[in-house]
Design an enzyme around this catalytic site. Structure first.
Site, mmCIF file in Angstrom:
data_model
loop_
_atom_site.group_PDB
_atom_site.id
_atom_site.type_symbol
_atom_site.label_atom_id
_atom_site.label_comp_id
_atom_site.label_asym_id
_atom_site.label_seq_id
_atom_site.Cartn_x
_atom_site.Cartn_y
_atom_site.Cartn_z
ATOM 1 N N GLY A 29 0.803 -1.214 0.000
ATOM 2 C CA GLY A 29 0.000 0.000 0.000
ATOM 3 C C GLY A 29 0.834 1.261 0.000
ATOM 4 N N ASN A 30 1.986 1.229 0.675
ATOM 5 C CA ASN A 30 2.856 2.400 0.711
ATOM 6 C C ASN A 30 3.545 2.656 -0.618
ATOM 7 O OD1 ASN A 30 2.451 3.260 3.363
ATOM 8 N ND2 ASN A 30 3.866 1.743 4.166
ATOM 9 N N LYS A 147 -2.404 -5.503 13.187
ATOM 10 C CA LYS A 147 -2.199 -4.975 11.837
ATOM 11 C C LYS A 147 -2.168 -3.456 11.872
ATOM 12 C CE LYS A 147 -2.215 -5.226 7.256
ATOM 13 N NZ LYS A 147 -1.067 -5.804 6.523
ATOM 14 N N LYS A 232 -2.442 -8.541 3.201
ATOM 15 C CA LYS A 232 -2.538 -8.704 1.746
ATOM 16 C C LYS A 232 -1.562 -9.741 1.222
ATOM 17 C CE LYS A 232 1.011 -6.444 -0.574
ATOM 18 N NZ LYS A 232 1.898 -6.318 0.537
ATOM 19 N N LYS A 294 5.787 -11.245 5.151
ATOM 20 C CA LYS A 294 6.077 -11.501 3.746
ATOM 21 C C LYS A 294 6.799 -12.831 3.573
ATOM 22 C CE LYS A 294 6.232 -6.569 3.157
ATOM 23 N NZ LYS A 294 4.840 -6.510 2.733
#
Length: 353
Positions: A29-30, A147, A232, A294
């Site tokens: 998102g960043n 989160k 995500k 991740k």
């Protein structure tokens, strides 16, 4: 005597062509908010446009491509706007987190689709799919928000907002303090069959935005939104497994994964196998709120049959696809691991959410 019928040699079966390989590209998102707290919509369109070239290259190379994206900053902005408006217009309802995720899927999906549309080969269009992700209502994550979403704040400002709004807050990988919300594990991407159909039709699909709109399923099949944001990368790994993808690409704030990050022994890793990645996770080389989620998503994807995971930054994506940078996480030890020599703080940025 009647003539015997001629013996016909069976025709060989028609060759069966394997479908093109599927690649899932997960964008943080960043990555669309390079300007930080003051990022503009125009900057987000520019950032999306920079991703168009590498995505188009994947398509020209014969891959079916699914683009997923984070929304940690954006969903926090949307929720904050909703809260502020309620103070001056109390007749307007506050937005729940599932609505905020849906809102961000629409806006970011539009930004990405517009950024990709001019670069793709003829006949290929970007299609944004509103995506729901089923979670377990009994997931323990609902009792322990972890989160981070929204803006980074100084600690005193974050504590003031937490007291005023009943937030859970926490420090986010050394970048400041943010609001924390529950992040249950994804169980099912509701639209995965529709996504597969669009891929088979040759389109680039934008899906799984912000991890998907978090929902729980009732016995009658209906869906109910819940107060959460699904990670995500976890949803991207799940979707990639279900689609039979060969490769998962995760873009983040660094060109390559680093070991002993922030110490004199810091070194970047070009290639790492599952056993090594699991060992480094256990040794806390990859912290929560940073590279940990991740790497776990990468391991989940590989355990489900994926071939490899590429971790790199959006700016370096083209070079990483060409093998000039990035970190490859692979299943087997025979692929080897080759940490780069110790370096300074080049690319030593915190990762995207």
């Amino acid at each position: 005597m009647p003539e015997e019928p001629a013996v016909r040699t069976p025709e060989p079966p028609l060759p069966r062509h394997s479908p093109p390989p599927t690649t899932v590209l997960a964008i943080g998102g960043n990555a669309l908010l390079r300007g930080g707290r003051r990022a503009t919509i125009a900057e987000q369109f520019d950032a999306a446009g920079q991703l168009a070239g590498p995505v188009a290259d994947l398509v020209r190379a014969g891959a079916r491509v699914v683009v997923t994206h984070g929304n940690g900053p954006q969903v926090g902005f949307i929720k904050r706007r909703s809260d502020l408006v309620a103070e001056i217009a109390p007749e307007l309802p506050l937005l729940d987190l599932d609505m905020c995720v849906a809102d961000s899927q629409g806006s970011i999906g539009y930004i990405l689709a517009r950024g990709l549309s001019g670069a793709l080969p003829a006949g290929v269009r970007p299609v944004a799919v509103l995506t729901h992700t089923v979670v377990d209502a009994a997931d323990p994550a609902f009792a322990q928000p972890t989160k981070p979403i929204g803006t980074h704040y100084a600690q005193d400002e974050a504590e003031r907002l937490a007291a005023a709004h009943g937030w859970a807050i926490g420090e986010d990988a050394g970048r400041g303090w943010r609001r924390l919300v529950p992040s249950p594990a994804p169980r099912l991407v509701v639209e995965q069959e529709a996504i597969a159909a669009l891929l088979a039709a040759g389109q680039v699909v934008i899906a799984g935005g912000g991890g998907g709109i978090p929902v729980v399923a009732a016995p009658d099949g209906s869906l109910r939104g819940v107060e959460a944001v699904v990670d995500k990368d976890a949803t991207s790994a799940l979707l990639a497994r279900e689609l039979g993808a060969r490769e998962l690409i995760i873009t983040t704030g660094v060109e390559r994964i680093a070991l002993d990050f922030g110490t004199p022994r810091q070194r970047f890793v070009d290639r790492i196998d599952v056993a090594e990645a699991e060992r480094h996770l256990a040794d806390r080389q990859f912290p929560e709120g940073s590279m940990g989620p991740k790497v776990r998503a990468a391991l989940d994807f590989l355990a489900g049959g994926g071939d490899s995971v590429l971790v790199t930054s959006p700016a370096a994506l083209g070079d990483a696809l060409a093998g000039r940078t990035g970190t490859r996480i692979v299943r087997t030890a025979d692929a080897g691991s080759s940490p780069a020599p110790p370096t300074g703080d080049r690319n030593a940025a915190a990762v995207e959410t």
